[in-house]
Design a protein around this motif. Structure first.
Motif, PDB file in Angstrom:
ATOM      1  N   TRP A   1       0.840  -1.202   0.000  1.00  0.00           N
ATOM      2  CA  TRP A   1       0.000   0.000   0.000  1.00  0.00           C
ATOM      3  C   TRP A   1       0.872   1.248   0.000  1.00  0.00           C
ATOM      4  O   TRP A   1       0.625   2.196  -0.760  1.00  0.00           O
ATOM      5  N   PHE A   2       1.913   1.232   0.825  1.00  0.00           N
ATOM      6  CA  PHE A   2       2.801   2.390   0.884  1.00  0.00           C
ATOM      7  C   PHE A   2       3.509   2.607  -0.448  1.00  0.00           C
ATOM      8  O   PHE A   2       3.613   3.747  -0.936  1.00  0.00           O
ATOM      9  N   ALA A   3       3.981   1.533  -1.059  1.00  0.00           N
ATOM     10  CA  ALA A   3       4.662   1.654  -2.346  1.00  0.00           C
ATOM     11  C   ALA A   3       3.745   2.253  -3.403  1.00  0.00           C
ATOM     12  O   ALA A   3       4.191   3.036  -4.261  1.00  0.00           O
TER      13      ALA A   3
ATOM     14  N   VAL B   1       3.740   5.966  -3.066  1.00  0.00           N
ATOM     15  CA  VAL B   1       4.972   6.545  -3.602  1.00  0.00           C
ATOM     16  C   VAL B   1       4.891   6.638  -5.127  1.00  0.00           C
ATOM     17  O   VAL B   1       5.235   7.666  -5.725  1.00  0.00           O
ATOM     18  N   ARG B   2       4.412   5.569  -5.749  1.00  0.00           N
ATOM     19  CA  ARG B   2       4.307   5.568  -7.218  1.00  0.00           C
ATOM     20  C   ARG B   2       3.358   6.668  -7.714  1.00  0.00           C
ATOM     21  O   ARG B   2       3.565   7.232  -8.792  1.00  0.00           O
ATOM     22  N   ALA B   3       2.327   6.941  -6.930  1.00  0.00           N
ATOM     23  CA  ALA B   3       1.302   7.881  -7.372  1.00  0.00           C
ATOM     24  C   ALA B   3       1.694   9.339  -7.162  1.00  0.00           C
ATOM     25  O   ALA B   3       1.010  10.242  -7.646  1.00  0.00           O
ATOM     26  N   ASP B   4       2.762   9.594  -6.439  1.00  0.00           N
ATOM     27  CA  ASP B   4       3.179  10.963  -6.152  1.00  0.00           C
ATOM     28  C   ASP B   4       4.440  11.259  -6.962  1.00  0.00           C
ATOM     29  O   ASP B   4       5.506  10.684  -6.715  1.00  0.00           O
TER      30      ASP B   4
ATOM     31  N   GLU C   1      10.153   8.631  -5.858  1.00  0.00           N
ATOM     32  CA  GLU C   1      10.441   7.486  -6.710  1.00  0.00           C
ATOM     33  C   GLU C   1      10.823   6.292  -5.841  1.00  0.00           C
ATOM     34  O   GLU C   1      11.400   6.455  -4.760  1.00  0.00           O
ATOM     35  N   LEU C   2      10.457   5.107  -6.316  1.00  0.00           N
ATOM     36  CA  LEU C   2      10.919   3.878  -5.701  1.00  0.00           C
ATOM     37  C   LEU C   2      12.321   3.590  -6.215  1.00  0.00           C
ATOM     38  O   LEU C   2      12.579   3.693  -7.420  1.00  0.00           O
TER      39      LEU C   2
ATOM     40  N   GLY D   1       9.688  22.268   0.235  1.00  0.00           N
ATOM     41  CA  GLY D   1       9.654  22.997  -1.022  1.00  0.00           C
ATOM     42  C   GLY D   1       9.462  22.145  -2.244  1.00  0.00           C
ATOM     43  O   GLY D   1       9.406  22.678  -3.346  1.00  0.00           O
ATOM     44  N   ARG D   2       9.360  20.812  -2.067  1.00  0.00           N
ATOM     45  CA  ARG D   2       9.069  19.952  -3.226  1.00  0.00           C
ATOM     46  C   ARG D   2       7.553  19.946  -3.416  1.00  0.00           C
ATOM     47  O   ARG D   2       6.827  19.231  -2.735  1.00  0.00           O
ATOM     48  N   GLN D   3       7.071  20.767  -4.288  1.00  0.00           N
ATOM     49  CA  GLN D   3       5.621  20.873  -4.488  1.00  0.00           C
ATOM     50  C   GLN D   3       5.079  19.632  -5.183  1.00  0.00           C
ATOM     51  O   GLN D   3       5.779  18.946  -5.905  1.00  0.00           O
ATOM     52  N   GLU D   4       3.830  19.403  -4.962  1.00  0.00           N
ATOM     53  CA  GLU D   4       3.190  18.203  -5.512  1.00  0.00           C
ATOM     54  C   GLU D   4       3.135  18.275  -7.033  1.00  0.00           C
ATOM     55  O   GLU D   4       2.728  19.288  -7.606  1.00  0.00           O
ATOM     56  N   GLY D   5       3.576  17.232  -7.668  1.00  0.00           N
ATOM     57  CA  GLY D   5       3.595  17.169  -9.119  1.00  0.00           C
ATOM     58  C   GLY D   5       2.329  16.549  -9.669  1.00  0.00           C
ATOM     59  O   GLY D   5       1.418  16.194  -8.919  1.00  0.00           O
TER      60      GLY D   5
END
Length: 487
Positions: free
Chosen positions: A387-389, A392-395, A399-400, A481-485
């Motif tokens: 679930w956690f992975a 990560v993939r969706a954001d 990156e994994l 400061g890493r804004q959502e992509g």
């Protein structure tokens, strides 16, 4: 003057201790995962010297709340995701309590027949649950024993390998620095320590390159290293392959490594300290392919199989080789049972002479959970990591970094053109998350780059705890400061 605790007093105070532990477990979610106190805080809360007179037991319990618990990193916490788990469970704790109460010293069969025989049977049970090769079980020439940790198991394997490589004369001609032990660049630091303790020095360990994608040992590189050492007049003695490396959970190709060990006469030890527990699930036994080549194998039930530390399960294919390498029999340990040759004396399977009844807690765990309960725990943990992975993939900010065959997820903020800045950003992200006290993660380096690790394992962890931690991570990334992509 305080007197020995009577059975009735023990019963009374024992109930209070069990209640304290149960209350501790039930309130874990409300506690910070780590202590925010600076070094020296706990020591400052303790008296400068020991008490002259005994103290009431309720004062001991009170100090657990005011001195001990506030200074802990809570490894049983549902949001402890750092390192590999070191989890316990109710049946394990109760088994340890019985072990402590019995006070058995099981160095010889004669000093603890039940201690020895339960351990032998329980290790065979565990071998059946993992579907280990028959040659590792006690019904043939092999068998299992409980070590304190995988580090000790590796040392024992190295000593047995050196004894074999020396033609059974290792004990007779002292330290020989001409012997070599091989592992991958991702092998655990305990392998390096074992080689040092065995007397080979740092030069005695050869680290072998890994495949850049899987991060598993490259068999071709192993062959090259062995051939180079042979050409230099050195003696290849052992290889240590890993199922589930610490950094990324990489699985070394045991079949290919085993073939090489057989070809060149090396002892093959397989270290599955964390990931070995996964083999209780039939669908995960692919990771143990090639184990029939192993001369020894170990994994830690005290990591992922709900059995409290210390409990490493270690098997050998030929127990006679192990005993020959380690046995020392002074006159005061001679006894009729040993002389008969019909019993196992586990003192000959480890470095130390003494040993406690560690098999009790494992016996309690296996009987309480059964195979179904243990498989459910492993599968639930892997599902949480999955679930956690997915998050990560969706954001797009993250990156994994490596495959996730078990329950370890390696991830990082996405790379930019500045490696140093990326490492700094990921280090700061980890520091921000851990500083909250609401979760705890650790880091490693993969391909030289700073990488975050998250690995669930606590029986108290639910999806809500993983979700809360993911929220902490994303909030910290936004604050940095890493804004959502785009998603």
């Amino acid at each position: 003057m305080a007197t020995h605790m009577t059975p009735d007093e023990f019963r009374q105070h024992g109930h209070a201790v069990v209640d304290w532990i149960a209350d501790y477990w039930s309130t874990l979610d409300q506690r910070p995962v780590t202590s925010a106190d600076p070094p020296g805080t706990v020591a400052a809360r303790l008296p400068a010297g020991p008490p002259e007179r005994g103290e009431p037991f309720d004062r001991l319990l009170a100090d657990l709340d005011t001195v001990i618990a506030p200074g802990l990193t809570h490894w049983q916490h549902p949001r402890f995701f750092g390192y590999f788990p070191a989890n316990t469970s109710g049946p394990s704790v109760l088994g340890d309590l019985v072990c402590a109460g019995l006070g058995v010293q099981g160095m010889l069969w004669s000093t603890g027949p039940a201690c020895t025989e339960v351990e032998t049977v329980v290790l065979d049970w565990l071998a059946e649950l993992l579907d280990l090769p028959a040659r590792l079980r006690s019904g043939g020439s092999g068998g299992g024993v409980i070590q304190d940790s995988a580090s000790s198991a590796i040392l024992i394997a190295v000593l047995a390998a050196l004894h074999r490589a020396a033609g059974g004369r290792w004990r007779g001609h002292g330290v020989e620095r001409a012997y070599r032990v091989y592992t991958s660049t991702q092998g655990h630091s305990a392998i390096e320590k074992a080689v040092r303790i065995a007397g080979l020095g740092d030069a005695g360990l050869r680290t072998v390159a890994v495949d850049p994608e899987s991060l598993a040992m490259d068999p071709a590189a192993l062959r090259t290293a062995i051939e180079a050492d042979l050409a230099a007049g050195l003696v290849p003695a052992a290889a240590v392959a890993t199922i589930g490396t610490t950094s990324t959970n990489a699985v070394d190709p045991i079949p290919a490594i085993g073939e090489l060990c057989r070809e060149y006469g090396l002892w093959l030890h397989v270290d599955a300290a964390y990931a070995g527990a996964a083999a209780v699930c039939p669908e995960l036994r692919w990771s143990h392919a090639g184990l029939e080549y192993a001369d020894s194998y170990c994994f830690d039930p005290h990591k992922w199989l709900l059995t409290g530390f210390d409990c490493d399960a270690f098997w050998v294919a030929d127990r006679a080789e192990l005993v020959e390498a380690l046995t020392v029999l002074p006159e005061y340990l001679r006894n009729a049972a040993t002389e008969s040759g019909e019993v196992l004396d586990y003192r000959d399977w480890q470095v130390s002479l003494g040993r406690r009844f560690r098999a009790l807690k494992l016996w309690f765990v296996l009987r309480w959970y059964g195979a179904e309960g243990l498989r459910a725990h492993i599968r639930e943990t892997i599902a949480l990591a999955g679930w956690f992975a997915e998050q990560v993939r969706a954001d797009q900010r993250f990156e994994l970094v490596a495959p996730s065959p078990f329950a370890l997820v390696c991830f990082r903020l996405r790379a930019t053109s500045d490696d140093a800045a990326d490492d700094e950003a990921n280090a700061e992200l980890l520091a921000r998350v851990n500083a909250t006290g609401r979760a705890y993660l650790t880091h490693t380096r993969v391909g030289g780059r700073y990488t975050l690790r998250l690995v669930p394992g606590s029986p108290y962890t639910r999806e809500e705890h993983v979700a809360q931690t993911w929220q902490l991570i994303t909030d910290a990334a936004t604050a940095h400061g890493r804004q959502e992509g785009p998603r």
